[in-house]
Design a protein around this motif. Sequence first.
Motif, PDB file in Angstrom:
ATOM      1  N   SER A 219      11.892 -55.385 -36.726  1.00  0.00           N
ATOM      2  CA  SER A 219      12.323 -53.988 -36.676  1.00  0.00           C
ATOM      3  C   SER A 219      11.101 -53.098 -36.785  1.00  0.00           C
ATOM      4  O   SER A 219      10.048 -53.515 -37.257  1.00  0.00           O
ATOM      5  CB  SER A 219      13.316 -53.667 -37.794  1.00  0.00           C
TER       6      SER A 219
ATOM      7  N   ARG B 272      10.045 -48.566 -37.021  1.00  0.00           N
ATOM      8  CA  ARG B 272      10.465 -47.169 -37.114  1.00  0.00           C
ATOM      9  C   ARG B 272       9.445 -46.341 -36.348  1.00  0.00           C
ATOM     10  O   ARG B 272       8.246 -46.534 -36.519  1.00  0.00           O
ATOM     11  CB  ARG B 272      10.529 -46.725 -38.576  1.00  0.00           C
TER      12      ARG B 272
ATOM     13  N   ALA C 230      19.434 -45.544 -34.423  1.00  0.00           N
ATOM     14  CA  ALA C 230      18.848 -46.837 -34.088  1.00  0.00           C
ATOM     15  C   ALA C 230      19.288 -47.299 -32.703  1.00  0.00           C
ATOM     16  O   ALA C 230      20.353 -46.921 -32.211  1.00  0.00           O
ATOM     17  CB  ALA C 230      19.249 -47.879 -35.127  1.00  0.00           C
TER      18      ALA C 230
ATOM     19  N   LEU D  42      15.557 -54.285 -33.989  1.00  0.00           N
ATOM     20  CA  LEU D  42      16.033 -52.958 -34.364  1.00  0.00           C
ATOM     21  C   LEU D  42      14.895 -51.948 -34.253  1.00  0.00           C
ATOM     22  O   LEU D  42      13.839 -52.126 -34.859  1.00  0.00           O
ATOM     23  CB  LEU D  42      16.563 -52.980 -35.797  1.00  0.00           C
TER      24      LEU D  42
ATOM     25  N   THR E  76      14.311 -48.034 -34.983  1.00  0.00           N
ATOM     26  CA  THR E  76      14.847 -46.813 -35.575  1.00  0.00           C
ATOM     27  C   THR E  76      13.953 -45.652 -35.164  1.00  0.00           C
ATOM     28  O   THR E  76      12.737 -45.715 -35.321  1.00  0.00           O
ATOM     29  CB  THR E  76      14.913 -46.915 -37.108  1.00  0.00           C
TER      30      THR E  76
END
Length: 128
Positions: free
Chosen positions: A72, A74, A110, A118, A120
């Motif tokens: 994941s 961000r 997301a 993932l 985000t």
Amino acid sequence: MDQPRFLAAVPALAVSDERRAVAFLQDALGFVELTHEGRGLGILRRDEVELHVWVADGSAPGAERHLAGTVSCRIEVTGIDELYRHCQAVGVAHPNGPLSEKPWGTREFAVLDPDNNLITLYERPARA
């Protein structure tokens, strides 16, 4: 209306197929491929953000196949409302990660890439 602008990130996503991952990032999020050497690595950029996708193919320790889809990251953006509308329109907004205000002060949503990594996308509130 302000256009989304990606601001800062340096993630490397483990994927099962870098061409599929590159196509997703181009089509869904507007990244542009910078280089592809045909060896399981794709390098992309949008605004100030560079992303690497690499194939977890089991060829070496640390590249085990099970890593694809377990990552994941961000990414800070501006223009999150427009970006969210775009992601909804192209069908990549995560149904369990809708645009919302978070207790830590960001607005975020997301998406999942084709391997279920993932991603985000978040925006900090404007400073007064």
